[in-house]
Design a protein around this motif. Structure first.
Motif, short mmCIF file in Angstrom:
data_model
loop_
_atom_site.label_atom_id
_atom_site.label_comp_id
_atom_site.label_asym_id
_atom_site.label_seq_id
_atom_site.Cartn_x
_atom_site.Cartn_y
_atom_site.Cartn_z
N LEU C 254 -9.84 56.28 50.07
CA LEU C 254 -9.99 57.10 51.27
C LEU C 254 -10.77 58.38 50.93
O LEU C 254 -11.54 58.88 51.74
CB LEU C 254 -8.63 57.48 51.84
CG LEU C 254 -7.84 56.32 52.46
CD1 LEU C 254 -6.53 56.83 53.01
CD2 LEU C 254 -8.65 55.65 53.55
N GLY C 255 -10.49 58.92 49.76
CA GLY C 255 -11.32 59.99 49.25
C GLY C 255 -11.09 61.37 49.83
O GLY C 255 -11.80 62.30 49.50
N GLY C 256 -10.12 61.55 50.70
CA GLY C 256 -9.93 62.87 51.30
C GLY C 256 -9.11 63.79 50.41
O GLY C 256 -8.84 63.50 49.25
N LYS C 257 -8.72 64.91 51.01
CA LYS C 257 -7.85 65.86 50.34
C LYS C 257 -6.47 65.24 50.21
O LYS C 257 -6.03 64.47 51.06
CB LYS C 257 -7.79 67.12 51.19
CG LYS C 257 -7.45 68.38 50.46
CD LYS C 257 -7.81 69.56 51.39
CE LYS C 257 -6.95 70.75 51.20
NZ LYS C 257 -7.16 71.76 52.25
N VAL C 258 -5.75 65.60 49.13
CA VAL C 258 -4.43 65.02 48.89
C VAL C 258 -3.40 66.14 48.84
O VAL C 258 -3.65 67.19 48.23
CB VAL C 258 -4.41 64.23 47.57
CG1 VAL C 258 -3.00 63.75 47.26
CG2 VAL C 258 -5.37 63.06 47.65
N ALA C 268 1.57 70.45 45.53
CA ALA C 268 0.18 70.69 45.12
C ALA C 268 -0.74 70.16 46.20
O ALA C 268 -0.35 69.33 47.03
CB ALA C 268 -0.11 69.99 43.80
N GLU C 269 -1.96 70.66 46.22
CA GLU C 269 -2.92 70.23 47.23
C GLU C 269 -4.31 70.26 46.61
O GLU C 269 -4.60 71.14 45.80
CB GLU C 269 -2.85 71.16 48.43
CG GLU C 269 -3.21 70.51 49.75
CD GLU C 269 -2.81 71.38 50.93
OE1 GLU C 269 -1.77 71.08 51.54
OE2 GLU C 269 -3.52 72.35 51.23
N THR C 274 -7.83 66.53 40.90
CA THR C 274 -7.17 67.80 40.61
C THR C 274 -5.67 67.64 40.64
O THR C 274 -4.94 68.11 39.76
CB THR C 274 -7.57 68.85 41.68
OG1 THR C 274 -8.89 68.58 42.11
CG2 THR C 274 -7.42 70.25 41.15
N VAL C 275 -5.23 66.98 41.70
CA VAL C 275 -3.79 66.83 41.89
C VAL C 275 -3.19 66.03 40.75
O VAL C 275 -2.14 66.38 40.21
CB VAL C 275 -3.52 66.17 43.25
CG1 VAL C 275 -2.12 65.65 43.31
CG2 VAL C 275 -3.77 67.15 44.37
N VAL C 281 2.83 67.96 39.02
CA VAL C 281 2.81 66.65 39.67
C VAL C 281 3.16 65.56 38.65
O VAL C 281 3.96 64.66 38.93
CB VAL C 281 1.43 66.38 40.31
CG1 VAL C 281 1.39 64.98 40.89
CG2 VAL C 281 1.12 67.42 41.36
N ILE C 282 2.59 65.71 37.47
CA ILE C 282 2.88 64.72 36.43
C ILE C 282 4.37 64.73 36.11
O ILE C 282 5.00 63.68 36.01
CB ILE C 282 2.06 65.04 35.16
CG1 ILE C 282 0.57 64.86 35.49
CG2 ILE C 282 2.47 64.14 34.01
CD1 ILE C 282 -0.34 65.39 34.42
N GLU C 283 4.92 65.92 36.07
CA GLU C 283 6.34 66.02 35.76
C GLU C 283 7.18 65.32 36.83
O GLU C 283 8.10 64.57 36.53
CB GLU C 283 6.72 67.49 35.65
CG GLU C 283 8.11 67.69 35.07
CD GLU C 283 8.51 69.14 35.09
OE1 GLU C 283 7.64 70.00 34.84
OE2 GLU C 283 9.69 69.41 35.38
#
Lengths: 543, 415, 288
Positions: C254-258, C268-269, C274-275, C281-283
Motif C-alpha cells: 500500500l505504501g502509505g504512512k504507517v 510511532a508514526e 522508519t517505523v 516498535v521492535i520491543e
C-alpha cells in the motif's frame, strides 16, 4: 316497674359484692349473702353473677353451671340447687327435706346468659391453660362490666402470656375509658399509647368524635385533657403499626424474592450456559411441587408418625424429579436447537404444554393443598396484626441455603469452572477440552433441579396445580435480565429487589398496577443498562 | 425510468399468485355466499352457518399469521405478544358493538350491561364516540398501532433483541390481560363483551351479515397478502431482511434499523387489530383471555408450521393448525394440548421451514434427481463419445438448485 | 418517519452557520466545532481528528489518550499487536462505542461522538469489519443495491425502484470487485475472499469520503491480496483510507504512512521502514 323490694334486692346485691371483695383473699366457701341476689330480680341476678365471677373458685363455677342449666331455684327466698335426688342449699350444700316441686326455678334469659359467660370468663382467667385464659380474655374484651375491673387487674398482675396480657390490657382500658372518673380516663388514655393494636386505636378514636349536629354537638369525651392524651396515644399507635406493616411488607417482598430467586437461579444457569430460555422452566417448578406432594402421600400412608419430616425427604425427591425431566428435555429437544434461541423458545413452550397436560391427566385438574408440617405452621406476630409466617421464614432460609450451595458448586468445583467457562465462551471452552455437551446436560440438570426445589418451596405457601408454574417464567426471566446473564450476585439482587419493589407497589397501587409498573421499570432499566445490573462489558458484551 | 407504483405492485407477485388470489376471491365472495344464502339446507353444497363463521374466524387468524410472518419471518423479530394487538382491535370494535345493543340489554339501560352491573352512571371518557362506526374503525387501527409504536420505540431504541424482546412482549400482553381482567378498567372484566345484537342497525346473526363479515375477512386477507408481498419484494423488504441477517452492517451503510423495525412492527400490529375487529362480530365474544400469553405464542406456531418467511406458509399454517384444533376440540379435547405441544417441538426440530419448506425441498430433490438423470445420460453420452469425465456444467447447476433449496430466506431468522 | 431528526438537522445547520459567522474556531480540537452532517468541511486538508480519546471497559483502558489525524486523500495503515485498540478505535469513529473522554471530528465540523451509526455512515464514513459482514441471503447485486448512496429513510425505500444509472453503477462496481459473474448468487455462497471483496464493493457503493478497513485481506489468496492493494491505492486521493492490517507485505504494497498502536495510544508514526526501525516498535512486537 321497680317496687321497693326489688330496689332493696339491688342494694343488697351491691353490698354483697363489696363484702365479697373485702373478704376475697381469705375466702374458701361461698358467702350466702353473695349468692342471695340470684333469687332476686334480673338486675340483682346480674350483679350476683358478676360477683361470683369476681369471687372465683370451684363453688362459684358449680353454681354458675347450675344456674345456666336451670337447676337453681328458690324455696321461701332461700336459694337451692335442684338435684335429681332432691333439693340442696346452694351455699352450704346441705340437703333439704322439701320436695323438688316446691322450688321455683330461676329462669335464665339471654342477658343472664351473657353475664354468666362473662363471669365464667373471669373465672377462667385463673386457669392453668394459656389457651383457656386467652379465650376468656377475648370474651371479657367485649362484655366486661366495670365490676370486673379488679379481676382484670389481678389477672393482669399474675399473667405471663403476652397475648393474654394484650387482650386484658385492652379490656381494662375499655372499662377505664368508660369510667365516670376523668382522672382514671386520663390515665387509661395515656397508658394506651403503649399499645400497638388497631382496635385500641379505634377505641381512642371514638373519644375524639362529636355527638349531635352543628353547634349543639358535644364531644364524646368531655375532658379536653383526656382528648389530647388520646390523640397523642393514637399517633404513637399509628407509628408503631406503620413500622410493623412496613416490616411486614418488606418481609413479604423478601419472601417473594426468595421464591423468584429459586425460580431464577436455575434459569440463570441454563440461560447462561446454553443461551436458551427454557419456557418450560415454570413446569419444572410444578414437577418439584408434585414430587413433594407424592412424598407427603407416601409418608402419610407408610410413616405417619414422621409426617412432620416429609418436607426434608422431599428435598432430594423434588430435586431429582425436576433434574430428570430437565435432562430428558435437554437430551431430546434443546440439544438439537443449539444456536437457534427463538426456536428453542417455541419448542420449550411446546414442552411446557405437554407437561401441564400430563400433570392434568395424572393428577387431575384440581389444585392440591399441601399441609405444612407442624413446625412450619404459625408465625411470629408483629404489632398491628402483622404476622411473619414460619413457612415463609423457613423458605427464606432455604433459598439462602440453595444459593450458597450453588455458589460453592460454581466457584469451588470443576463442574462449576466448566460451567463458567462455557457461559463465557463456548467455542474456546470446547477447544481447551471442556466436554461442552456433558457440561450442558449437567448444568441443565442442576438448573432444573433447583427449579424443582423452588417448586418444593412454593408448595408450602401456595396451591399445587398443573398450571402453577406458568406465572413464574416471565418473572424469573426478568430477574435474569435485570441481574445480568450468568451473574449469580446479580440474580440475588434482582430477585430480592424485584420482590420487595413489587410488594411495596402492590400495597400502594394494587397487584395488577404493580405488575405493570414493574414491567415498565424493567423496560426503562434495560434502556439504561442493557446488560443488567452486573454487566459484562467490552468486546464480548454484545456477542 | 421510474416504474409506476401500480405496475410494481402488480409485478411483486408472480402470475400464479394472482391467479390463486383470484380463485380464492371468487370462492369467498361468490361461492360461499351463494352456497350459504341461495342453496337450501338439504343441498349437498350448502354451507352451514357454523362453517361460515368458523371459516371467517380462520380467515382472521390467517391475517394475524401474515402480520406475524412479516415481523418474524422477514424482520427476524419474534413477538410473543401479537395476541394483544388482535385483542385491542377486537375490543375497539367491541365497544361499538356494545353501544349498538342500545336498550336491548338485559337491564334495558342505555349503558352496556356490565356498567349497569357495576352501578356506573355514565360512560367512562374513553368510551366517547364509541357509538360511531367510523371512530370505532379508526380505533381498531390506531389503538394497536399506538401501543405497538410506543412499546416498539422504547424496545428497539434500547436494542432489545432476540429472546429478550420476545419475553418482554409476552410480559406486555400478560400485563394487559391482568389489566383487562379488572372490572374497573371499564371493558367488562372477566366476561369481556358479548351478546352483540347488530352492526349499523343490521342484525348481527342474520345470514346476510354473516356472509358479509366473511367476505370482508377474505378481502382483508387478500389485501394483506398483496401488501405483504409488495413490502417483502420492495427495497424496504430487502433492508428488513438485511437487518435480520446483519443489523450492524445495515447501520454502517446508513440505514437506521430502529425506523425500519418500528414501521414493520407497527404495521403488523395494525393488521392484527383489523383482524381482531372482524373476528369479534363473527365469534360473538371478546374477553381478556385473548391476551393470554398462550394465545400469542400459538400465533407463532401457525407461522412456524406453515413456514416462516413465506406469506403463503403463514396462511397455510394458520389454516392447518386451526382446522386441526377445531376437529380436536370437538372429538378429543383432552388431547389437543398434547398435539399442540408436540407440534411446537416437531416443527422446530424437524421442519424449520415448515410445510412450505418441506414442499420446496421435495420439489428441489425431484428437480435434482431429474438433473442427475439428465447429467448421467449426458455424461454417459459424452464419455461414450470422448471417453472423458462426466460433464461439469450440470453438476454445478444441480448444486445451485440444491443450495437455493436449502437456503430459503427464513434460514437466518434467528441470526 | 423521522421528522424529529430533520428538525434536529435543521437546527444544527443554523447553529453551524452562526458559529461560522463568528469565526470561532481557532484550530484547536476544543469547542466550537459543530455538528453538521452532510457537509464535510475539508478546509484544513484533514478529514479525521481523534484527540485525547479514552475508552475503558471495566477499568481496562482499550484506548488511552489516543490522538490521531488523517489527511484528506491519505491512505493510512494502522498496525499494532493484538489488544492495541485498533478495533475499538474504529468503533469510536463509527459511533458504535462512545469514548469516555476526548473528541472525534470528521472534517472541521462534524462531531462524531454526537452522531448515531447511520448518521455517521451518511456523513461519509464507510466501514469494513474484521469478519466479512454481508447479507448472506441477498444476492451480490442486492447487497450492493442496499449499500448504494441514496435516501435511506423508510418512506423512500418503501417506494424506491432501481433507476437505470443506478443499475449501471452497481454493474460497474460488480466488475470492479470481479463479481459480475456471481451477481445473482446468494452472497452466503461466495468464497471467503469474494465476500471480502463484496464488502469492499458495498463500501464503494456508499461513496464514502473515508473508508475504514479492518483486516481487509485476511483469508485472501496472494493474487487477491495483490489486486486489493491495487484497488486501494487507486482509491486513495479521491477517498481517504484507514487500513488496519497485520500482513506486512500488504502494508508495504500500500505504501502509505504507517501508525503503530500499542496499549491504546500511538507508539510511532512514519513510513514503514522508519517505523520498523523504531526500537520501541521492535520491543513491542518481539518482546523484551
Amino acid at each position: 316497674m321497680f317496687g321497693p323490694t326489688k330496689r332493696q334486692w339491688c342494694i343488697a346485691a351491691v353490698l354483697c359484692v363489696l363484702m365479697a371483695l373485702a373478704a376475697l383473699p381469705a375466702r374458701a366457701a361461698l358467702d350466702p349473702a353473695l349468692v342471695q341476689g340470684l333469687g332476686g330480680d334480673f338486675n340483682a341476678r346480674v350483679a350476683a353473677i358478676d360477683a361470683l365471677g369476681v369471687a372465683g373458685g370451684d363453688e362459684a363455677a358449680a353454681l354458675l353451671d347450675a344456674l345456666e342449666g336451670g337447676r337453681l331455684g328458690t324455696v321461701d327466698g332461700r336459694l337451692v340447687v335442684i338435684a335429681p335426688d332432691g333439693l340442696r342449699d346452694a351455699t352450704s350444700g346441705e340437703a333439704l327435706a322439701a320436695d323438688a316441686g316446691a322450688a321455683t326455678r330461676i329462669t335464665v334469659n339471654n342477658r343472664l346468659r351473657r353475664a354468666i359467660g362473662t363471669a365464667r370468663a373471669a373465672l377462667a382467667l385463673s386457669s392453668a391453660q394459656p389457651a383457656q385464659r386467652l379465650a376468656a380474655a377475648d370474651t371479657l374484651r367485649e362484655n366486661a362490666s366495670p365490676a370486673l375491673l379488679p379481676v382484670l387487674a389481678r389477672a393482669l398482675a399474675a399473667e405471663q402470656d403476652d397475648a393474654v396480657r394484650a387482650v386484658l390490657r385492652y379490656a381494662t382500658a375499655k372499662l377505664e375509658l368508660a369510667s365516670p372518673d376523668p382522672a382514671l380516663r386520663l390515665k387509661a388514655a395515656q397508658a394506651l399509647g403503649g399499645s400497638s393494636d388497631a382496635a385500641v386505636k379505634n377505641l381512642l378514636a371514638a373519644l375524639l368524635e362529636k355527638r349531635g349536629d352543628g353547634a349543639a354537638a358535644t364531644w364524646v369525651e368531655a375532658d379536653a385533657e383526656v382528648r389530647a392524651a388520646a390523640a397523642a396515644s393514637m399517633r404513637a399507635i399509628d407509628r408503631r403499626i406503620g413500622l410493623a406493616q412496613t416490616a411486614g411488607t418488606l418481609f413479604s417482598g423478601l419472601s417473594l424474592g426468595s421464591i423468584l430467586l429459586l425460580a431464577a437461579l436455575g434459569l440463570a444457569i441454563t440461560y447462561g450456559v446454553m443461551g436458551v430460555i427454557n419456557m418450560a422452566h415454570g413446569e419444572l417448578l410444578m414437577v418439584g411441587a408434585y414430587a413433594t406432594f407424592l412424598v407427603q402421600g407416601a409418608f402419610r400412608s407408610h410413616l405417619p408418625e414422621y409426617l412432620d419430616l416429609y418436607v426434608l425427604a422431599a428435598i432430594p425427591a423434588a430435586f431429582l424429579a425436576a433434574a430428570l425431566v430437565g435432562i430428558a428435555m435437554e437430551r431430546l429437544v434443546l440439544r438439537h436447537l443449539y444456536g437457534r434461541p427463538l426456536e428453542s423458545l417455541l419448542a420449550t413452550w411446546g414442552l411446557s404444554l405437554v407437561l401441564i397436560q400430563a400433570a392434568r391427566v395424572l393428577f387431575g385438574p384440581q389444585n392440591l393443598e399441601l399441609a405444612n408440617p407442624s413446625w412450619m405452621s404459625g408465625g411470629v406476630e408483629l404489632a398491628g396484626g402483622v404476622v411473619l409466617p414460619y413457612n415463609r421464614i423457613v423458605i427464606l432460609g432455604f433459598a439462602a441455603f440453595v444459593l450458597v450451595l450453588i455458589w460453592l458448586m460454581m466457584q469451588k468445583t470443576r463442574l462449576g469452572m466448566f460451567v463458567r467457562a462455557v457461559t463465557q465462551n463456548r467455542p474456546m471452552a470446547g477447544c481447551v477440552g471442556v466436554p461442552t455437551a456433558r457440561v450442558d446436560t449437567l448444568a441443565f440438570a442442576i438448573g432444573s433441579g433447583v427449579a424443582g426445589l423452588g417448586g418444593l418451596a412454593l408448595s408450602q405457601i401456595a396451591n399445587v396445580g398443573p398450571a402453577m408454574g406458568t406465572g413464574y417464567i416471565v418473572d424469573a426471566f426478568m430477574v435474569v435480565v435485570l441481574g445480568g446473564v450468568g451473574q449469580l450476585a446479580g440474580a440475588v439482587w434482582a430477585a430480592l429487589g424485584l420482590g420487595i419493589v413489587a410488594k411495596f407497589l402492590e400495597g400502594w397501587a394494587g397487584a395488577v398496577v404493580a405488575k405493570i409498573l414493574v414491567l415498565v421499570f424493567i423496560i426503562a432499566f434495560i434502556q439504561k443498562r442493557p446488560q443488567g445490573i452486573f454487566a459484562l462489558k467490552g468486546r464480548f458484551a454484545d456477542s | 425510468m421510474r416504474t409506476p407504483f401500480t405496475l410494481r405492485l402488480f409485478q411483486s407477485m408472480p402470475r400464479g399468485g394472482w391467479i390463486a388470489l383470484a380463485i380464492f376471491a371468487a370462492v369467498a365472495w361468490i361461492g360461499v355466499p351463494v352456497a350459504h344464502l341461495a342453496l337450501p339446507e338439504s343441498h349437498p353444497l350448502h354451507v352451514f352457518a357454523y362453517t361460515v363463521s368458523l371459516l371467517g374466524k380462520i380467515l382472521c387468524y390467517m391475517v394475524v399469521a401474515v402480520a406475524m410472518d412479516l415481523i418474524w419471518g422477514y424482520a427476524g423479530i419474534l413477538s410473543l405478544g401479537h395476541g394483544l394487538f388482535f385483542a385491542l382491535g377486537g375490543y375497539a370494535f367491541g365497544m361499538y358493538l356494545m353501544r349498538q345493543i342500545g336498550r336491548d340489554g338485559s337491564y334495558g339501560a342505555e349503558l352496556p350491561d356490565f356498567m349497569v352491573f357495576l352501578d356506573w352512571k355514565e360512560l367512562p371518557w374513553y368510551w366517547a364516540g364509541s357509538d360511531s362506526l367510523l371512530w370505532a374503525l379508526f380505533l381498531v387501527v390506531a389503538l394497536p398501532g399506538l401501543v405497538a409504536f410506543v412499546f416498539g420505540w422504547f424496545a428497539f431504541r434500547s436494542r432489545i433483541k432476540g429472546v429478550y424482546f420476545s419475553i418482554i412482549t409476552q410480559a406486555l400482553t400478560y400485563a394487559a390481560m391482568l389489566l383487562f381482567f379488572r372490572n374497573e378498567t371499564g371493558f367488562g372484566g372477566n366476561n369481556g363483551f358479548t351478546d352483540f345484537k347488530r352492526i349499523l342497525g343490521y342484525d348481527i346473526t342474520s345470514p346476510g351479515m354473516r356472509v358479509t363479515l366473511f367476505a370482508l375477512s377474505a378481502a382483508l386477507l387478500i389485501a394483506c397478502l398483496v401488501l405483504g408481498r409488495y413490502l417483502v419484494t420492495s427495497r424496504f423488504g430487502r433492508v428488513l431482511a438485511a437487518i435480520r441477517d446483519a443489523e450492524s452492517r445495515v447501520m454502517f451503510i446508513g440505514y437506521n434499523p430502529l425506523h425500519y423495525k418500528l414501521f414493520m412492527w407497527t404495521l403488523s400490529a395494525m393488521l392484527c387489530g383489523l383482524a381482531g375487529a372482524l373476528y369479534v362480530p363473527q365469534v360473538g365474544i371478546i374477553n381478556p383471555s385473548e391476551m393470554s400469553p398462550a394465545n400469542s405464542i400459538e400465533i407463532a406456531v401457525w407461522v412456524a408450521v406453515g413456514g416462516r418467511g413465506t406469506l403463503v406458509g403463514a396462511v397455510l399454517g394458520a389454516g392447518i393448525v386451526n382446522l386441526a384444533k377445531s376437529v380436536f376440540t370437538v372429538y378429543l379435547p383432552e388431547y389437543w394440548p398434547f398435539v399442540l405441544g408436540f407440534l411446537f417441538i416437531v416443527v422446530t426440530l424437524y421442519l424449520p421451514d415448515g410445510v412450505v419448506g418441506l414442499w420446496r425441498k421435495l420439489r428441489a430433490r425431484r428437480a435434482a434427481a431429474a438433473l442427475d438423470d439428465a447429467s448421467a445420460a449426458a455424461g454417459a453420452g459424452l464419455s461414450a463419445a470422448i471417453g472423458g469425465a462426466p460433464a461439469e456444467v450440470p453438476a454445478t447447476e444441480r448444486q445451485a438448485a440444491r443450495s437455493t433449496a436449502d437456503t430459503p430466506i427464513a434460514k437466518g431468522a434467528n441470526a | 418517519m423521522i421528522p424529529t431528526l430533520e428538525i434536529e438537522r435543521e437546527r444544527a445547520h443554523l447553529d453551524a452557520e452562526r458559529e461560522n459567522q463568528r469565526e470561532h474556531w481557532d484550530g484547536s480540537a476544543a469547542d466550537g466545532r459543530v455538528y453538521r452532517p452532510g457537509e464535510l468541511d475539508l478546509s484544513h486538508k484533514v478529514i479525521l481528528y481523534l484527540d485525547d480519546i479514552t475508552v475503558s471497559f471495566d477499568g481496562f483502558r482499550a484506548l488511552n489518550k489516543l490522538s490521531l489525524t488523517i489527511d484528506a486523500g491519505e491512505l493510512r495503515c494502522i498496525i499494532g499487536p493484538n489488544g492495541a485498540g485498533k478495533t475499538t478505535m474504529m468503533d469510536v469513529i463509527t459511533g458504535k462505542t462512545r469514548p469516555d473522554s476526548g473528541t472525534a471530528f470528521f472534517g472541521q465540523t462534524i462531531d462524531l461522538t454526537r452522531l448515531t451509526e447511520p448518521e455517521i455512515a451518511h456523513a461519509g464514513i464507510g466501514r469494513k469489519f474484521q469478519k466479512p459482514t454481508i447479507f448472506e441471503h441477498h444476492s451480490a447485486f442486492e447487497n450492493l443495491e442496499l449499500a448504494m448512496k441514496a435516501d435511506k429513510r423508510v418512506r423512500r425505500t418503501l417506494f424506491a425502484s432501481l433507476l437505470d444509472d443506478e443499475r449501471d453503477r452497481v454493474a460497474e462496481v460488480l466488475r470492479q470487485i470481479r463479481l459480475d459473474q456471481a451477481a445473482d448468487r446468494p452472497a452466503g455462497l461466495l468464497s471467503h475472499g469474494q465476500k471480502q471483496w463484496l464488502e469492499i464493493g458495498m463500501l464503494l457503493m456508499q461513496e464514502p469520503r473515508l473508508l475504514l478497513l479492518d483486516e481487509p485481506v485476511a483469508g485472501m489468496t496472494d493474487d487477491e491480496t495483490e489486486r486489493t492493494a491495487e484497488l486501494f491505492t487507486s482509491l486513495a486521493g479521491k477517498h481517504s483510507l484507514v487500513v488496519v492490517e497485520h500482513d506486512m507485505a500488504f502494508v508495504e504494497a500500500l505504501g502509505g504512512k504507517v501508525t503503530v498502536l500499542c496499549e491504546g495510544s500511538v507508539l510511532a508514526e512514519g513510513d514503514l521502514a522508519t517505523v520498523q526501525a523504531d526500537p520501541r516498535v521492535i520491543e513491542v512486537y518481539l518482546g523484551r
